[in-house]
Design a protein around this motif. Structure first.
Motif, PDB file in Angstrom:
ATOM      1  N   GLU A 119       5.126 -17.988 -20.693  1.00 39.66           N
ATOM      2  CA  GLU A 119       5.995 -19.154 -20.724  1.00 39.66           C
ATOM      3  C   GLU A 119       6.095 -19.521 -22.255  1.00 39.66           C
ATOM      4  O   GLU A 119       5.238 -19.547 -23.018  1.00 39.66           O
ATOM      5  CB  GLU A 119       5.540 -20.518 -19.960  1.00 39.66           C
ATOM      6  N   ALA A 120       7.325 -19.765 -22.751  1.00 36.53           N
ATOM      7  CA  ALA A 120       7.791 -20.060 -23.965  1.00 36.53           C
ATOM      8  C   ALA A 120       7.759 -19.075 -25.147  1.00 36.53           C
ATOM      9  O   ALA A 120       8.099 -19.149 -26.290  1.00 36.53           O
ATOM     10  CB  ALA A 120       6.831 -21.241 -24.621  1.00 36.53           C
ATOM     11  N   THR A 129       8.798 -14.749 -26.054  1.00 34.58           N
ATOM     12  CA  THR A 129       9.951 -13.951 -26.074  1.00 34.58           C
ATOM     13  C   THR A 129       9.628 -12.547 -25.470  1.00 34.58           C
ATOM     14  O   THR A 129       8.719 -12.053 -25.520  1.00 34.58           O
ATOM     15  CB  THR A 129      10.519 -13.672 -27.659  1.00 34.58           C
ATOM     16  N   ARG A 185      19.415 -19.105 -24.730  1.00 34.97           N
ATOM     17  CA  ARG A 185      18.392 -18.461 -24.997  1.00 34.97           C
ATOM     18  C   ARG A 185      18.310 -16.943 -24.819  1.00 34.97           C
ATOM     19  O   ARG A 185      17.415 -16.083 -25.003  1.00 34.97           O
ATOM     20  CB  ARG A 185      17.087 -19.072 -24.110  1.00 34.97           C
ATOM     21  N   ASP A 192      11.911 -18.209 -25.737  1.00 38.33           N
ATOM     22  CA  ASP A 192      11.521 -19.478 -25.234  1.00 38.33           C
ATOM     23  C   ASP A 192      11.551 -19.333 -23.503  1.00 38.33           C
ATOM     24  O   ASP A 192      12.257 -20.064 -22.860  1.00 38.33           O
ATOM     25  CB  ASP A 192      12.260 -20.634 -25.629  1.00 38.33           C
ATOM     26  N   SER A 193      10.788 -18.189 -23.014  1.00 39.63           N
ATOM     27  CA  SER A 193      10.855 -17.703 -21.562  1.00 39.63           C
ATOM     28  C   SER A 193      10.505 -19.170 -20.826  1.00 39.63           C
ATOM     29  O   SER A 193       9.522 -19.765 -21.114  1.00 39.63           O
ATOM     30  CB  SER A 193       9.972 -16.846 -21.354  1.00 39.63           C
ATOM     31  N   GLN A 194      11.213 -19.097 -19.693  1.00 37.81           N
ATOM     32  CA  GLN A 194      10.761 -20.433 -18.780  1.00 37.81           C
ATOM     33  C   GLN A 194      10.617 -19.889 -17.367  1.00 37.81           C
ATOM     34  O   GLN A 194      10.828 -18.595 -17.010  1.00 37.81           O
ATOM     35  CB  GLN A 194      12.157 -21.479 -18.662  1.00 37.81           C
ATOM     36  N   LEU A 195       9.897 -20.523 -16.750  1.00 38.70           N
ATOM     37  CA  LEU A 195       9.503 -20.310 -15.246  1.00 38.70           C
ATOM     38  C   LEU A 195      10.708 -19.834 -14.470  1.00 38.70           C
ATOM     39  O   LEU A 195      10.686 -18.972 -13.611  1.00 38.70           O
ATOM     40  CB  LEU A 195       8.733 -21.203 -14.517  1.00 38.70           C
ATOM     41  N   GLY A 196      11.928 -20.682 -14.588  1.00 45.24           N
ATOM     42  CA  GLY A 196      13.234 -20.067 -13.789  1.00 45.24           C
ATOM     43  C   GLY A 196      13.672 -18.808 -14.253  1.00 45.24           C
ATOM     44  O   GLY A 196      14.655 -18.264 -13.648  1.00 45.24           O
ATOM     45  N   ASP A 197      12.988 -18.163 -15.208  1.00 46.62           N
ATOM     46  CA  ASP A 197      13.683 -16.927 -15.798  1.00 46.62           C
ATOM     47  C   ASP A 197      13.227 -15.644 -14.874  1.00 46.62           C
ATOM     48  O   ASP A 197      13.540 -14.619 -14.922  1.00 46.62           O
ATOM     49  CB  ASP A 197      13.322 -16.399 -17.213  1.00 46.62           C
ATOM     50  N   VAL A 229       7.053 -14.483 -15.261  1.00 52.35           N
ATOM     51  CA  VAL A 229       6.682 -15.308 -16.316  1.00 52.35           C
ATOM     52  C   VAL A 229       5.430 -16.144 -15.684  1.00 52.35           C
ATOM     53  O   VAL A 229       5.641 -16.648 -14.691  1.00 52.35           O
ATOM     54  CB  VAL A 229       7.843 -16.583 -16.452  1.00 52.35           C
ATOM     55  N   SER A 248       2.603 -18.929 -16.568  1.00 54.90           N
ATOM     56  CA  SER A 248       2.514 -20.268 -17.000  1.00 54.90           C
ATOM     57  C   SER A 248       0.979 -20.602 -17.617  1.00 54.90           C
ATOM     58  O   SER A 248       0.248 -19.594 -17.454  1.00 54.90           O
ATOM     59  CB  SER A 248       2.802 -21.393 -15.947  1.00 54.90           C
TER      60      SER A 248
END
Lengths: 114, 114
Positions: free
Chosen positions: A15-16, A18, A63, A81-86, A112, A114
């Motif tokens: 998470e966060a 790239t 992003r 800035d990868s997010q869990l929803g990605d 992804v 966490s």
């Protein structure tokens, strides 16, 4: 025949951070379009970003950005800035003008952490 | 409002049966498609219709017959279902004249043949 190759069956990113997903394609056309679609577990196909082959400038959408190398026939997707929803399956696709059909790659599963 | 809607979302049926999947789009697009996603998640076009006219038929068995009563609807009828027909079927639509246009997908129909 047009083909799209995604060489990474699966990728992981914290998470966060790239991550870059790779895609290469093969075509004899000079004018075409490239897309990245996202398919989350819900199955819905969602357009992430698209690139016109005649444009040298790389497309960006918040992003998400691409690195389009026409001579190398390469079209990679960078997620910042990868997010869990990605987390999803990502498909690279090439658009053939006649009938506007999409030719898809085999997909890359993005996980992804966490 | 759902842009591209498919019914049913899930379909379980026995070998040899005949079944239909319906698709409707309210985007005013003139081109509609059927894609098949197999068990390995590979997506491939089956048919493309433009203004009710068949444009693309990607060597799909004759048991599959698309029907477009108007440009907002594209149904898929499958005769004599086989185990290998089990897959997720996606309907999509776009605007023909604009090859750069985004293809909008339905939520998919998971067909299971037992």
């Amino acid at each position: 025949a047009q083909t799209v190759t995604q060489s990474q069956p699966e990728m992981s990113v914290q998470e966060a951070e790239t991550v870059t997903l790779s895609c290469t394609y093969d075509t004899s056309e000079s004018d075409y379009y490239l897309f990245w679609y996202k398919q989350p577990p819900s199955r819905q196909m969602i357009l992430v970003i698209r690139q016109e082959a005649y444009k040298q400038q790389n497309a960006t959408e918040n992003r998400f950005s691409v690195n389009f190398q026409k001579a190398a026939k390469s079209f990679s997707l960078k997620i910042s800035d990868s997010q869990l929803g990605d987390a999803a399956m990502y498909f690279c696709a090439y658009s053939v003008e006649y009938g506007n059909k999409l030719v898809f790659g085999a997909g890359t599963i993005l996980r992804v952490k966490s | 409002d759902t842009a591209v809607s498919q019914t049913p979302k899930y379909l379980v049926t026995q070998m040899g049966n005949d079944k239909s999947i319906k698709c409707e789009q309210n985007l005013g697009h003139d081109t509609m498609y059927w894609y098949k996603q197999d068990s390995k998640k590979f997506l491939k076009i089956m048919f493309s219709y433009n203004n009710k006219e068949l444009i693309i038929n990607e060597t799909v068995p004759n048991r599959f017959s698309p029907k477009s009563p108007d440009k907002a609807h594209l149904n898929l009828h499958i005769n004599s279902l086989e185990l290998g027909d089990s897959a997720v079927y996606f309907c999509a639509s776009s605007q023909w004249a604009d090859t750069n246009t985004e293809a909008f997908f339905g939520q998919g129909t998971r067909l299971t043949v037992v």
